[in-house]
Design an enzyme around this catalytic site. Structure first.
Site, PDB file in Angstrom:
ATOM      1  N   ASP A  61      -0.009  10.337   0.081  1.00  0.00           N
ATOM      2  CA  ASP A  61      -1.433  10.267   0.422  1.00  0.00           C
ATOM      3  C   ASP A  61      -1.779  10.875   1.769  1.00  0.00           C
ATOM      4  O   ASP A  61      -2.934  10.855   2.165  1.00  0.00           O
ATOM      5  CB  ASP A  61      -1.911   8.810   0.393  1.00  0.00           C
ATOM      6  CG  ASP A  61      -1.291   7.967   1.504  1.00  0.00           C
ATOM      7  OD1 ASP A  61      -0.347   8.451   2.159  1.00  0.00           O
ATOM      8  OD2 ASP A  61      -1.741   6.840   1.720  1.00  0.00           O
ATOM      9  N   ARG A 252      -6.090   3.964   4.906  1.00  0.00           N
ATOM     10  CA  ARG A 252      -6.426   4.782   3.744  1.00  0.00           C
ATOM     11  C   ARG A 252      -7.932   4.948   3.637  1.00  0.00           C
ATOM     12  O   ARG A 252      -8.693   4.438   4.444  1.00  0.00           O
ATOM     13  CB  ARG A 252      -5.885   4.101   2.476  1.00  0.00           C
ATOM     14  CG  ARG A 252      -4.366   3.949   2.429  1.00  0.00           C
ATOM     15  CD  ARG A 252      -3.708   5.230   2.011  1.00  0.00           C
ATOM     16  NE  ARG A 252      -4.266   5.703   0.757  1.00  0.00           N
ATOM     17  CZ  ARG A 252      -3.878   5.277  -0.448  1.00  0.00           C
ATOM     18  NH1 ARG A 252      -2.889   4.411  -0.550  1.00  0.00           N
ATOM     19  NH2 ARG A 252      -4.440   5.732  -1.551  1.00  0.00           N
ATOM     20  N   TYR A 260       4.118  -0.131   4.995  1.00  0.00           N
ATOM     21  CA  TYR A 260       5.535   0.117   4.759  1.00  0.00           C
ATOM     22  C   TYR A 260       6.291  -1.026   5.407  1.00  0.00           C
ATOM     23  O   TYR A 260       6.093  -1.327   6.593  1.00  0.00           O
ATOM     24  CB  TYR A 260       5.974   1.439   5.394  1.00  0.00           C
ATOM     25  CG  TYR A 260       5.444   2.665   4.701  1.00  0.00           C
ATOM     26  CD1 TYR A 260       6.076   3.155   3.561  1.00  0.00           C
ATOM     27  CD2 TYR A 260       4.319   3.329   5.175  1.00  0.00           C
ATOM     28  CE1 TYR A 260       5.599   4.289   2.924  1.00  0.00           C
ATOM     29  CE2 TYR A 260       3.835   4.457   4.538  1.00  0.00           C
ATOM     30  CZ  TYR A 260       4.479   4.931   3.416  1.00  0.00           C
ATOM     31  OH  TYR A 260       4.007   6.043   2.783  1.00  0.00           O
ATOM     32  N   PRO A 339       9.061   8.749   3.148  1.00  0.00           N
ATOM     33  CA  PRO A 339       7.637   9.065   3.196  1.00  0.00           C
ATOM     34  C   PRO A 339       6.941   8.710   4.504  1.00  0.00           C
ATOM     35  O   PRO A 339       5.793   9.084   4.701  1.00  0.00           O
ATOM     36  CB  PRO A 339       7.067   8.231   2.046  1.00  0.00           C
ATOM     37  CG  PRO A 339       7.970   7.057   1.940  1.00  0.00           C
ATOM     38  CD  PRO A 339       9.334   7.541   2.340  1.00  0.00           C
TER      39      PRO A 339
END
Length: 614
Positions: A61, A252, A260, A339
């Site tokens: 993302d 986001r 995470y 990531p």
């Protein structure tokens, strides 16, 4: 008894297998270039913004500053910036002497001084893919679903492999939901095939390409939530080192955040086998671990979990990125990494941004097929550098924090220094391609701040005809053309004007690269722009030789706009001496290919002669 329906047989220039970020980036670039391209995917529908808990693999993302520039070059950045969340600031938390955690510092999220957009954008992968899917649709290309490849054969004929017009790759496709009355099998004869089919790539395995690297011992969980929290930096990219483990917040779109969460072996390993047992983990358990790490602050989820997954960091690079420069792999099919530094989707899309223009030039007969060797040369080196970076970053992020009782732990200063040092790399701004046929560094000293092999540095210039300011990147779109930037010096000076006139005559001569490799319509292959150091009050765009003003918009000035708000100082920024000038060749992907003196057109001719076809 009816006879079976015979499979149909078709031809295509480029077949793309996999419609994730790497695949749709390539399909869109090729579609915009008018290439005969098809793209297939085994999923019956694209990624959706909110995926249920049954999803077992992560969805990227984060879009880095360089990738925003790349999207801008295709005319797609505006939608990304409108729909996504901007991460401007990063915060760092470490153990507090009084227990729990405390903020140690705040810093810019991106430490890349010449980034045009000095921040990351976060948006769900499905929404990012949709930007490409809509653009592809406007150019007459759509993803064909659900289809899987079942066999791939590459011709052994050297003549076929060398002939860019041959179709040496045969791929058998199976339709998982064929229309009534149609065979579920199709045989596609392709000139080129791209495997953009993810970390478990069927194409890579079929080609027998190995993934080299190792798996770390770090185990992480990921949850997407609408947070119910009093944590003050919940809308910043935040790295948390606590005695309970490490966490990271990625804000986001909307109110969502991604957490995470580092997990201990006891949370996820089966004691009997020592293997990861995903059934031992739930999103509720992940949030419970996070709550402990965020104390004394609260961290909850308002409306359950949007999405979650579990992963072990694996850092691997494919042993090669193509077979005979006819079948290529890109994205997760050829490199995997953690990531948390936000590289996966960016690396994937930049792989195929690098490849698409090269395929287009070969298919049009503009470049020799050997130019395709530079794809692996450039992108595999980048992938190896990425893995080396990721190992260091993952170790620092996953390591225990330094305390009085643990002097061997990771100090805040060490982590922050790494975060900022790696900024040029993680942002994509510092990606550097080594010398090759398409990257020639002989005259680097003429423009020391325009590093040959790196992307064109953004700067605002004004158009001579109407004094409208433009960022240089916006006049260098990803339209498959090489951009020839002629820094003429002060065109109102008689000596500089005479020099520009002589160069224009030489460049427009029949034997120059412009006509030799122009294939009857040089303006389709090369876009010539001139940039003068003269002042807007003193110069007319018609002062430039006609060759350097093939359109009124192609003459730029290194001066401020009419209100002195932007522009000016471009020659100085690039390190170009206005008394000497320079020719700068920018590749179709926005990277500086070579630099030459104004009296050194023979070096520009030699550059193009190394890979272009007459």
């Amino acid at each position: 008894m009816s006879s079976p329906i015979a499979p149909r047989e078709t031809e295509v220039d480029v077949l793309i297998i996999g419609a994730g970020p790497a695949g749709v980036m390539c399909a869109n670039a090729l579609a915009m270039a008018g290439v005969n391209v098809r793209i297939i995917d085994q999923r019956s529908a694209p990624s959706s913004p909110a995926q249920p808990l049954k999803v077992a693999a992560g969805q990227a993302d984060g879009i880095q500053p360089r990738t925003i520039e790349v999207l801008q070059s295709y005319g797609l950045a505006e939608r990304l910036l409108r729909e996504g969340n901007q991460m401007q600031m990063a915060a760092f938390y470490n153990p507090s002497p009084s227990g729990g955690i405390e903020r140690t510092s705040r810093a810019p999220d991106v430490t890349a001084p010449n980034a045009r957009w000095p921040f990351e954008v976060t948006l769900h992968q499905g929404a990012i893919e949709a930007i490409f899917l809509d653009s592809m649709k406007a150019h007459g290309v759509a993803v064909e679903r659900p289809i899987i490849p079942t066999s791939l054969e590459l011709s052994k004929s050297e003549d076929e492999l060398r002939d860019p017009n041959a179709h040496p790759v045969k791929v058998t496709l199976k339709y998982l939901d064929p229309p009534a009355g149609q065979s579920d099998t199709e045989i596609v004869n392709a000139k080129f095939v791209l495997g953009a089919d993810g970390a478990h790539s069927w194409v890579r395995k079929t080609l027998g390409i190995t993934m080299d690297g190792e798996q770390t011992d770090y185990i992480w969980g990921v949850i997407d939530i609408d947070p119910d929290s009093d944590f003050p930096d919940v809308r910043c990219k935040t790295a948390v080192h606590s005695h309970n483990g490490s966490c990271m917040i990625i804000p986001r779109e909307g109110d969502l955040i991604r957490l995470y969460i580092q997990l201990a072996d006891r949370d996820v390993l089966d004691p009997a086998t020592g293997r990861v047992d995903k059934s031992r983990v739930t999103p509720e358990k992940l949030l419970a671990v996070a709550k402990e790490s965020f104390k004394p602050f609260s961290m909850g989820a308002k409306d359950g979990f949007e999405w979650w997954t579990l992963y072990i960091i694996g850092q691997r690079v494919a042993s090669r990125f193509s077979l005979n420069e006819r079948v290529f792999i890109a994205g997760d099919a050829c490199h995997t990494h953690s990531p948390k530094a936000g590289q996966g989707m960016n690396a994937s899309m930049n792989d195929t941004h690098n490849l698409a223009w090269k395929l287009t030039h070969v298919l049009r007969g503009w470049a020799d097929i050997s130019v395709l060797k530079t794809y692996e040369f450039e992108r595999r080196k980048y992938a190896q550098d990425l893995i080396d970076f990721d190992k260091k970053f993952s170790k620092l992020f996953s390591g225990k924090p330094r305390t009085e009782d643990n002097q061997d732990g990771v100090s805040h200063e060490e982590f922050l220094e790494a975060f900022q040092t790696f900024g040029l790399f993680t942002s994509g701004i510092g990606v550097h391609y080594q010398p090759s046929a398409i990257t020639h560094a002989q005259h680097q000293a003429l423009a020391p701040a325009l590093v040959i092999g790196e992307r064109m540095v953004p700067h605002v210039f004004v158009r001579a005809a109407d004094a409208r300011p433009y960022d240089i990147q916006d006049v260098l779109p990803a339209d498959t053309r090489f951009k020839i930037l002629v820094f003429t010096g002060v065109i109102t000076d008689a000596v500089h004007a005479a020099r520009a006139a002589a160069l224009a005559e030489e460049m427009n001569a029949p034997g120059s690269f412009y006509h030799r490799f122009g294939h009857g319509d040089p303006a389709r292959v090369f876009d010539v722009l001139s940039i003068s150091a003269a002042k807007k009050e003193d110069v007319n765009y018609t002062d430039l030789p006609k060759f350097f003003r093939q359109h009124w918009s192609k003459v730029l000035l290194d001066d401020t706009d009419l209100y002195a708000r932007v522009g000016g100082g471009g020659y100085e920024r690039y390190g170009i001496d206005a008394a000497k000038g320079a020719i700068v060749v920018v590749r179709p992907d926005g990277y500086v290919g070579t630099v030459a003196p104004l009296d050194g057109l023979r070096d520009v001719d030699a550059y193009f002669s190394a890979f272009m076809a007459a």
